[in-house]
Design an enzyme around this catalytic site. Structure first.
Site, PDB file in Angstrom:
ATOM      1  N   LYS A  32       0.852  -1.191   0.000  1.00 30.49           N
ATOM      2  CA  LYS A  32       0.000   0.000   0.000  1.00 30.49           C
ATOM      3  C   LYS A  32       0.884   1.237   0.000  1.00 30.49           C
ATOM      4  O   LYS A  32       1.785   1.369   0.830  1.00 30.49           O
ATOM      5  CB  LYS A  32      -0.890   0.023   1.241  1.00 30.49           C
ATOM      6  CG  LYS A  32      -1.806   1.241   1.282  1.00 30.49           C
ATOM      7  CD  LYS A  32      -2.786   1.134   2.424  1.00 30.49           C
ATOM      8  CE  LYS A  32      -2.259   1.671   3.733  1.00 30.49           C
ATOM      9  NZ  LYS A  32      -2.114   3.130   3.803  1.00 30.49           N
ATOM     10  N   ASP A  59      -3.484   4.318  -1.691  1.00 26.06           N
ATOM     11  CA  ASP A  59      -4.404   4.728  -0.619  1.00 26.06           C
ATOM     12  C   ASP A  59      -4.365   6.250  -0.461  1.00 26.06           C
ATOM     13  O   ASP A  59      -3.701   6.776   0.428  1.00 26.06           O
ATOM     14  CB  ASP A  59      -3.953   4.029   0.680  1.00 26.06           C
ATOM     15  CG  ASP A  59      -4.773   4.405   1.889  1.00 26.06           C
ATOM     16  OD1 ASP A  59      -5.929   4.833   1.733  1.00 26.06           O
ATOM     17  OD2 ASP A  59      -4.244   4.256   3.016  1.00 26.06           O
ATOM     18  N   LYS A  61      -7.347   8.120  -0.496  1.00 23.14           N
ATOM     19  CA  LYS A  61      -8.601   8.500   0.173  1.00 23.14           C
ATOM     20  C   LYS A  61      -9.178   9.812  -0.367  1.00 23.14           C
ATOM     21  O   LYS A  61      -9.326  10.800   0.358  1.00 23.14           O
ATOM     22  CB  LYS A  61      -8.382   8.631   1.681  1.00 23.14           C
ATOM     23  CG  LYS A  61      -7.924   7.378   2.384  1.00 23.14           C
ATOM     24  CD  LYS A  61      -7.913   7.581   3.879  1.00 23.14           C
ATOM     25  CE  LYS A  61      -7.378   6.397   4.641  1.00 23.14           C
ATOM     26  NZ  LYS A  61      -5.925   6.177   4.521  1.00 23.14           N
ATOM     27  N   ASP A  64     -13.688  15.062  -2.384  1.00 28.37           N
ATOM     28  CA  ASP A  64     -13.822  16.431  -2.897  1.00 28.37           C
ATOM     29  C   ASP A  64     -15.128  16.490  -3.676  1.00 28.37           C
ATOM     30  O   ASP A  64     -15.912  15.524  -3.646  1.00 28.37           O
ATOM     31  CB  ASP A  64     -12.599  16.759  -3.792  1.00 28.37           C
ATOM     32  CG  ASP A  64     -12.286  18.253  -3.812  1.00 28.37           C
ATOM     33  OD1 ASP A  64     -13.235  19.059  -3.918  1.00 28.37           O
ATOM     34  OD2 ASP A  64     -11.108  18.614  -3.735  1.00 28.37           O
ATOM     35  N   THR A 119     -10.278   3.658  11.086  1.00 29.85           N
ATOM     36  CA  THR A 119     -10.164   2.764  12.247  1.00 29.85           C
ATOM     37  C   THR A 119      -9.570   3.482  13.464  1.00 29.85           C
ATOM     38  O   THR A 119      -9.542   2.934  14.555  1.00 29.85           O
ATOM     39  CB  THR A 119      -9.318   1.525  11.892  1.00 29.85           C
ATOM     40  OG1 THR A 119      -8.236   1.937  11.050  1.00 29.85           O
ATOM     41  CG2 THR A 119     -10.140   0.508  11.159  1.00 29.85           C
ATOM     42  N   ARG A 211       2.554  -0.861  10.833  1.00 28.72           N
ATOM     43  CA  ARG A 211       3.597  -0.938  11.848  1.00 28.72           C
ATOM     44  C   ARG A 211       3.892  -2.321  12.420  1.00 28.72           C
ATOM     45  O   ARG A 211       5.061  -2.607  12.706  1.00 28.72           O
ATOM     46  CB  ARG A 211       3.297   0.078  12.963  1.00 28.72           C
ATOM     47  CG  ARG A 211       3.528   1.508  12.475  1.00 28.72           C
ATOM     48  CD  ARG A 211       2.813   2.534  13.307  1.00 28.72           C
ATOM     49  NE  ARG A 211       1.371   2.469  13.104  1.00 28.72           N
ATOM     50  CZ  ARG A 211       0.505   3.265  13.710  1.00 28.72           C
ATOM     51  NH1 ARG A 211       0.934   4.188  14.566  1.00 28.72           N
ATOM     52  NH2 ARG A 211      -0.784   3.144  13.462  1.00 28.72           N
TER      53      ARG A 211
HETATM   54  O1  C5P Z   1       0.555   0.971  11.046  1.00 30.09           O
HETATM   55  P1  C5P Z   1      -0.862   0.546  10.865  1.00 30.09           P
HETATM   56  O2  C5P Z   1      -1.039  -0.972  10.779  1.00 30.09           O
HETATM   57  O3  C5P Z   1      -1.796   1.163  11.877  1.00 30.09           O
HETATM   58  O4  C5P Z   1      -1.250   1.110   9.425  1.00 30.09           O
HETATM   59  C1  C5P Z   1      -2.544   1.062   8.924  1.00 30.09           C
HETATM   60  C2  C5P Z   1      -2.555   1.703   7.585  1.00 30.09           C
HETATM   61  O5  C5P Z   1      -3.894   1.667   7.070  1.00 30.09           O
HETATM   62  C3  C5P Z   1      -2.137   3.172   7.575  1.00 30.09           C
HETATM   63  O6  C5P Z   1      -1.433   3.397   6.361  1.00 30.09           O
HETATM   64  C4  C5P Z   1      -3.447   3.938   7.574  1.00 30.09           C
HETATM   65  O7  C5P Z   1      -3.341   5.163   6.868  1.00 30.09           O
HETATM   66  C5  C5P Z   1      -4.360   2.967   6.808  1.00 30.09           C
HETATM   67  N1  C5P Z   1      -5.791   3.080   7.109  1.00 30.09           N
HETATM   68  C6  C5P Z   1      -6.301   2.958   8.382  1.00 30.09           C
HETATM   69  N2  C5P Z   1      -7.651   3.059   8.611  1.00 30.09           N
HETATM   70  C7  C5P Z   1      -8.490   3.261   7.599  1.00 30.09           C
HETATM   71  C8  C5P Z   1      -7.988   3.394   6.297  1.00 30.09           C
HETATM   72  C9  C5P Z   1      -6.620   3.280   6.081  1.00 30.09           C
HETATM   73  O8  C5P Z   1      -5.557   2.721   9.306  1.00 30.09           O
HETATM   74  N3  C5P Z   1      -9.797   3.275   7.823  1.00 30.09           N
END
Ligand code: C5P
Length: 232
Positions: A32, A59, A61, A64, A119, A211
């Site tokens: 991603k 990603d 998002k 607009d 999330t 992460r």
């Molecule tokens: O590090 P982590 O596992 O929290 O990363 C989650 C990834 O998913 C990040 O790049 C974040 O921008 C993305 N994301 C998210 N929640 C959403 C949509 C995308 O955490 N609803």
């Protein structure tokens, strides 16, 4: 495309990203590319990862007015990625416009999914910051139904909501789920989290893991643990 683990490459530069992916030695994880990397490096980083054989979830998002989103999507469609997204809160009309912009003259297009609620947002933020008084689950399902009505392929939601999304929108409507954590790991800023195994049993189609893999001492082992729990 079947069930898969998508690594969120939230790195500041292409160099760091490519260096990170070199550790996977021949394996080509679905990756991603988010705002940080795309805004820092531009479309060339997408082409680079494409040339290396990675499938890509771009990603960005988008959110607009419909005309602007349509035009932006018609630029993204030529990058030949696998998956792109918009915010469902941009309305059904905006999602329809996104789909129009993304569709190539021959009818082909990348998959398009909509973010329901991030999330990192919890019920308290929904009520206090966004003045939405409904339960989180109702909001997510309403946005998912809007996305389906607009003709999108699925939504980005918490793995906690994947089963309900399938129930409401059908089993082939994709649930792409970030907010994945190992039970023995740190949740960080994510509020609505599940483990890869739980995400599998609840019916996620793709898990997006940042992460827990990128910050792991051994990212390849962490990625393989995700695949073993989620796919195998
Ligand atoms: O590090 P982590 O596992 O929290 O990363 C989650 C990834 O998913 C990040 O790049 C974040 O921008 C993305 N994301 C998210 N929640 C959403 C949509 C995308 O955490 N609803």
């Amino acid at each position: 495309m079947g069930k898969d683990v998508i690594i969120a490459c939230d790195f500041p530069t292409a160099e760091t990203t490519l260096h990170f992916l070199d550790r996977f030695q021949g394996r080509k994880p679905f990756v991603k590319i988010g705002m940080e990397l795309f805004y820092g490096e531009g479309p060339e980083v997408v082409r680079q990862l494409r040339r290396r054989g990675h499938r890509i979830f771009l990603d960005l998002k988008l959110h607009d007015i419909p005309n602007t989103v349509k035009k932006a999507m018609s630029v993204l469609r030529d990058l030949d990625v696998d998956l792109v997204n918009v915010h469902a809160s941009g309305t059904v009309r905006m999602m329809e416009a996104a789909l129009e912009g993304l569709t190539r003259p021959d009818g082909s297009r990348p998959l398009l999914v909509a973010v329901t609620q991030l999330t990192s947002t919890d019920q308290q933020a929904l009520e206090k910051d966004l003045l939405i008084e409904k339960p989180m689950e109702d909001v997510v399902l309403h946005y998912a139904l809007n996305a389906r009505r607009a003709g999108l392929d699925g939504v980005v939601c918490s793995p906690l909501e994947a089963a309900k999304v399938h129930e409401a929108c059908g089993p082939s409507f994709l649930a792409v789920t970030p907010g994945v954590r190992f039970p023995d790991g740190d949740a960080g800023d994510q509020k609505r989290v599940l483990s890869p195994a739980q995400a599998k049993s609840i019916g996620s189609d793709y898990i997006v893991v940042g992460r827990p893999v990128t910050a792991a001492e051994d990212p390849v082992a962490a990625y393989e643990r995700c695949c073993a729990e989620f796919i195998d």
